[in-house]
Scaffold this motif. Structure first.
Motif, PDB file in Angstrom:
ATOM      1  N   LYS A 158       0.815  -1.225   0.000  1.00  0.00           N
ATOM      2  CA  LYS A 158       0.000   0.000   0.000  1.00  0.00           C
ATOM      3  C   LYS A 158       0.839   1.261   0.000  1.00  0.00           C
ATOM      4  CE  LYS A 158      -3.339  -2.568   2.701  1.00  0.00           C
ATOM      5  NZ  LYS A 158      -2.371  -3.651   3.011  1.00  0.00           N
ATOM      6  N   ASP A 196       2.486   1.500  -9.267  1.00  0.00           N
ATOM      7  CA  ASP A 196       2.326   2.343  -8.079  1.00  0.00           C
ATOM      8  C   ASP A 196       2.540   3.801  -8.476  1.00  0.00           C
ATOM      9  OD1 ASP A 196       2.009   0.086  -6.517  1.00  0.00           O
ATOM     10  OD2 ASP A 196       4.124  -0.020  -5.973  1.00  0.00           O
ATOM     11  N   ILE A 199       0.558  10.136  -5.856  1.00  0.00           N
ATOM     12  CA  ILE A 199      -0.100  11.313  -6.441  1.00  0.00           C
ATOM     13  C   ILE A 199       0.400  12.585  -5.780  1.00  0.00           C
ATOM     14  CG2 ILE A 199      -2.353  12.374  -6.875  1.00  0.00           C
ATOM     15  CD1 ILE A 199      -3.533   9.509  -6.649  1.00  0.00           C
ATOM     16  N   TRP A 203      -1.430  11.160  -0.946  1.00  0.00           N
ATOM     17  CA  TRP A 203      -2.250  10.243  -1.726  1.00  0.00           C
ATOM     18  C   TRP A 203      -1.371   9.267  -2.508  1.00  0.00           C
ATOM     19  CZ3 TRP A 203      -7.457   9.826  -1.363  1.00  0.00           C
ATOM     20  CH2 TRP A 203      -8.146  10.872  -0.757  1.00  0.00           C
ATOM     21  N   ALA A 205      -1.740   5.617  -5.131  1.00  0.00           N
ATOM     22  CA  ALA A 205      -2.637   4.771  -5.916  1.00  0.00           C
ATOM     23  C   ALA A 205      -1.871   3.573  -6.463  1.00  0.00           C
ATOM     24  CB  ALA A 205      -3.261   5.554  -7.059  1.00  0.00           C
ATOM     25  N   ASN A 206      -2.596   2.478  -6.645  1.00  0.00           N
ATOM     26  CA  ASN A 206      -2.010   1.257  -7.191  1.00  0.00           C
ATOM     27  C   ASN A 206      -3.035   0.547  -8.061  1.00  0.00           C
ATOM     28  OD1 ASN A 206      -2.198  -1.934  -6.560  1.00  0.00           O
ATOM     29  ND2 ASN A 206      -0.076  -1.362  -6.971  1.00  0.00           N
ATOM     30  N   ALA A 247      -7.456  -2.435  -7.767  1.00  0.00           N
ATOM     31  CA  ALA A 247      -7.119  -1.017  -7.760  1.00  0.00           C
ATOM     32  C   ALA A 247      -7.247  -0.511  -6.337  1.00  0.00           C
ATOM     33  CB  ALA A 247      -8.034  -0.238  -8.692  1.00  0.00           C
ATOM     34  N   ILE A 249      -6.652   3.071  -3.670  1.00  0.00           N
ATOM     35  CA  ILE A 249      -6.353   4.476  -3.432  1.00  0.00           C
ATOM     36  C   ILE A 249      -6.185   4.647  -1.923  1.00  0.00           C
ATOM     37  CG2 ILE A 249      -8.811   5.111  -3.404  1.00  0.00           C
ATOM     38  CD1 ILE A 249      -6.038   7.354  -4.799  1.00  0.00           C
ATOM     39  N   ARG A 250      -5.113   5.304  -1.509  1.00  0.00           N
ATOM     40  CA  ARG A 250      -4.806   5.428  -0.077  1.00  0.00           C
ATOM     41  C   ARG A 250      -4.474   6.876   0.261  1.00  0.00           C
ATOM     42  NH1 ARG A 250      -0.138   5.159   3.321  1.00  0.00           N
ATOM     43  NH2 ARG A 250      -0.592   4.170   5.346  1.00  0.00           N
ATOM     44  N   TYR A 251      -4.952   7.296   1.433  1.00  0.00           N
ATOM     45  CA  TYR A 251      -4.664   8.639   1.960  1.00  0.00           C
ATOM     46  C   TYR A 251      -4.022   8.495   3.326  1.00  0.00           C
ATOM     47  CZ  TYR A 251      -5.413  13.243   4.058  1.00  0.00           C
ATOM     48  OH  TYR A 251      -5.228  14.456   4.683  1.00  0.00           O
ATOM     49  N   PHE A 259      -7.816   3.613   3.179  1.00  0.00           N
ATOM     50  CA  PHE A 259      -7.677   3.161   1.799  1.00  0.00           C
ATOM     51  C   PHE A 259      -8.948   2.460   1.366  1.00  0.00           C
ATOM     52  CE2 PHE A 259      -6.063  -0.666   4.006  1.00  0.00           C
ATOM     53  CZ  PHE A 259      -6.746  -1.676   3.351  1.00  0.00           C
ATOM     54  N   LYS A 261     -10.022  -0.399  -1.636  1.00  0.00           N
ATOM     55  CA  LYS A 261      -9.474  -1.345  -2.609  1.00  0.00           C
ATOM     56  C   LYS A 261     -10.611  -2.116  -3.262  1.00  0.00           C
ATOM     57  CE  LYS A 261      -7.190  -4.987  -1.222  1.00  0.00           C
ATOM     58  NZ  LYS A 261      -6.104  -5.833  -0.680  1.00  0.00           N
TER      59      LYS A 261
END
Length: 701
Positions: A158, A196, A199, A203, A205-206, A247, A249-251, A259, A261
């Motif tokens: 992640k 990977d 952003i 942020w 993303a994967n 897919a 997205i993690r903050y 996150f 997923k």
């Protein structure tokens, strides 16, 4: 053609991404951490549980293609394949997949028969896996239903220190002596890509994609084109084609991170019927059709997962929310074998369909103290779906199911001193289908020195009956096999002691551990003959005990690392039939393993060797109601893999070649398989398809 296009596309994307701007951040070495059974992410040395870790580098060195391949190298875990269904499940401490909880990022995985248990490990790819954590023993307080023999937690990646990171690989394998690249060819063909992207500072993303195509293995069978009527048509290992993608997205900022997923799996599995029918054409020339009733299985699985970790004042909150569904369909078709065409194609039917809403939340750090902390948690599982019995041994109507289970659990961790800490815990589970279940645990860790720890763990777990056990109904002129809606949940108790130490001697880093674990399962559910000659029913009858002693030692110096492992496990089962009770003496199984990796300086050529020996297995089986129980035996076997890897082009590319299953293990002789209610016992155990060779090309930056 599709496979070749995917291969070219994967590498094309990888080369294109390499032309983009690279981040100058460098990787930092961090201490190994675990999350299984922890309040928060914790150093493995400070973990109050004994956690075995298989990290990403080890997985890469193995050139494994799925989670089943990795766990096959682990002592006291045996992967049990079912070549008819295509599924492979984990056996731990002698108990099958119903007693082993499979998690991805701390969330139970949905499977054909429910949540977390009896999971097909070949459906779990390794494309984006950071590590696999294994805890043996009953973990009912932390993970609830089904965590009787232990927990296997697959942790995905992640984070990444680079701005953009791409990893793409192609892997080609023989299936024993079969391989080619044609559409209807042989072998195993794997392509995957992982991207990977950071952003911003907060942020990440994967996205990842994996394709694993297994073309099947005929063995002593003759393939799908064969139409002699001698039951030799088809494959010993049927073809299987898998696609999975995810897919994320993690903050992350300050003390808050979350996150989301999304994962998707599609699998096609072909079953070629060994029985061939001859249908006369009545054309006056003796013409006939030769056809079989074949079947194609299609599985689709969607998984949505949301995780949040944050502080509410001083209180630490970790919440998991998940919606998962899996639908396994099949359709039958009459296949005209000589003309190689489908003559009659029937409609799709679902026989396993599961929809799950799941949530798990944990609150800790109420006192903001390093000396004493406690955790409050909840878990809810709402499962809706059905299971048609055509999936198993019996035929009948689909069994609809709707289960809601809610649990609260509480544990406290008291660091009595810098050296000694204890954690008691308890869980209450409420289900609309069964009586309330209470589980407890008590764990302690004593720091015997700066480099050694002694852990003591005791705990319980329950296993709710499956739908086959509750609702099977197969009655005709020859059989009477029924479930039992009045079954009680099984209850497991385990206690263990684990000691580990590491030290340095003449530039060698040495670590070793000695472990002892005892497991007792009460109210074991078994199918029992209750009336001669063929009336069977599931009953709470048996007691199961397992004792495990194991030790391992690891050596590491410069570019060389190797380890030695050994274990002895004993199993005692109290089996009952209509007229007999089995002896309860312990039957022992010996296992040993070794692994070694070495990297040449300057050229960085890597060598990896993995070895595992499994001794002869013994258990009691019912010979007949007249003869009673007897000892059955399974042959011993050796497994060994050897891999060579060479990086080049400034380490952006790596070529690996190797051989798996060097000793060419296929099937084992066995007299330890009991017969089912309407099938005789098999005298061969189909474990592997033999020696295979592979080549893998990886591109990464």
């Amino acid at each position: 053609m599709k496979k070749k296009v995917l291969s070219v596309l994967s590498l094309s994307i990888a080369f294109w991404m390499n032309a983009q701007e690279k981040d100058s951040l460098k990787n930092k070495k961090i201490e190994e951490v675990v999350i299984t059974g922890q309040y928060t992410q914790q150093s493995i040395n400070k973990s109050i549980y004994k956690v075995e870790v298989i990290d990403a580098q080890q997985i890469k060195n193995m050139a494994a293609t799925n989670v089943a391949d990795v766990l096959n190298q682990t002592l006291n875990i045996q992967i049990t394949p079912d070549t008819r269904s295509g599924n492979s499940t984990a056996t731990m401490m002698g108990l099958n997949g119903n007693y082993v909880k499979i998690l991805i990022d701390n969330i139970p995985v949905v499977g054909d028969t429910g949540l977390g248990s009896n999971i097909d490990l070949t459906k779990l790819s390794l494309n984006n896996v950071e590590r696999i954590e294994i805890v043996k023993g009953s973990m009912g307080v932390e993970y609830g239903n089904g965590a009787v023999a232990g927990v296997i937690n697959i942790i995905t990646k992640k984070t990444n220190n680079k701005k953009i990171s791409v990893r793409a690989s192609l892997q080609e394998e023989t299936v024993r002596n079969n391989y080619d690249l044609k559409k209807k060819g042989n072998g195993r063909h794997i392509q995957n890509i992982n991207l990977d992207y950071n952003i911003s500072d907060n942020w990440f993303a994967n996205i990842s994609f994996n394709h694993n195509q297994f073309m099947g293995y005929e063995g002593e069978s003759k393939g799908y084109k064969y139409f002699e009527r001698d039951n030799k048509r088809g494959y010993e290992w049927n073809p299987k084609d898998q696609y999975d993608t995810s897919a994320l997205i993690r903050y992350s900022k300050n003390k808050t991170s979350f996150f989301y997923k999304l994962s998707y799996l599609y699998e096609k599995f072909n079953f070629y019927n060994p029985e061939v029918s001859r249908i006369p054409l009545n054309d006056g020339m003796g013409g006939a059709l030769y056809e079989s009733m074949d079947r194609e299985y299609n599985t689709k699985r969607w998984a949505h997962q949301f995780n949040i970790q944050t502080n509410i004042g001083n209180i630490r909150y970790i919440g998991d929310f998940s919606y998962q569904n899996q639908n396994r369909k099949y359709h039958e078709y009459n296949y005209d074998i000589p003309n190689r065409e489908v003559r009659i194609n029937r409609e799709d039917q679902s026989y396993y369909k599961t929809d799950v809403i799941y949530s798990r939340g944990m609150f800790s750090n109420f006192l903001n103290s390093k000396t004493f902390d406690f955790q409050l948690g909840y878990e809810l599982d709402y499962t809706n779906g059905y299971a048609a019995l055509i999936a198993g041994d019996f035929f009948g109507e689909a069994v609809k199911r709707k289960i809601f289970t809610y649990s609260n659990f509480l544990s406290a961790e008291w660091n009595i001193s810098d050296k000694f800490s204890v954690r008691p815990g308890a869980r209450l589970s409420v289900s609309e289908n069964f009586d309330n279940q209470f589980n407890y645990s008590l764990s302690a860790r004593y720091k015997t020195s700066e480099t050694s720890n002694l852990r003591m763990v005791a705990g319980t777990a329950n296993r709710f009956p499956t739908y086959d056990e509750l609702y099977t109904y197969f009655v005709n002129i020859n059989h009477d096999v029924q479930g039992n809606p009045d079954l009680n949940p099984e209850k497991g108790f385990s206690a263990g002691a684990f000691w580990d130490q590491n030290f340095t001697a003449k530039d060698w880093n040495i670590a070793y551990s000695v472990n002892a674990l005892y497991l007792n399962v009460q109210d074991r559910i078994e199918m029992v003959l209750i009336k001669d000659p063929s009336t069977y029913k599931y009953m709470n009858m048996d007691k199961y005990r397992n004792m495990l002693l194991s030790a391992n030692i690891d050596f590491r110096k410069d570019q060389l690392a190797f380890s030695l492992r050994g274990s002895v496990s004993g199993t005692s089962v109290n089996l009952n039939s209509l007229n007999h009770t089995s002896p309860t003496d312990y039957q022992y199984l010996v296992q040993a393993g070794a692994s070694a990796t070495y990297k040449l300086k300057n050229v960085n050529t890597g060598f990896a060797l993995y070895y595992k020996y499994t001794g002869p297995g013994r258990n009691y089986v019912l010979e007949s109601e007249a003869a009673g129980f007897r000892i059955g035996k399974v042959d011993d076997f050796h497994m060994m893999d050897f891999i060579v890897s060479q990086p080049f082009w400034k380490d952006h590319m790596e070529l690996s070649v190797g051989v798996k299953n060097i000793f060419d293990v296929t099937t084992l002789n066995t007299t330890a398989n009991p017969g089912t209610a309407h099938n005789g016992a098999a005298d061969r155990l189909n474990l592997f398809y033999g020696r295979s060779y592979f080549a893998r090309l990886i591109y990464q930056f």
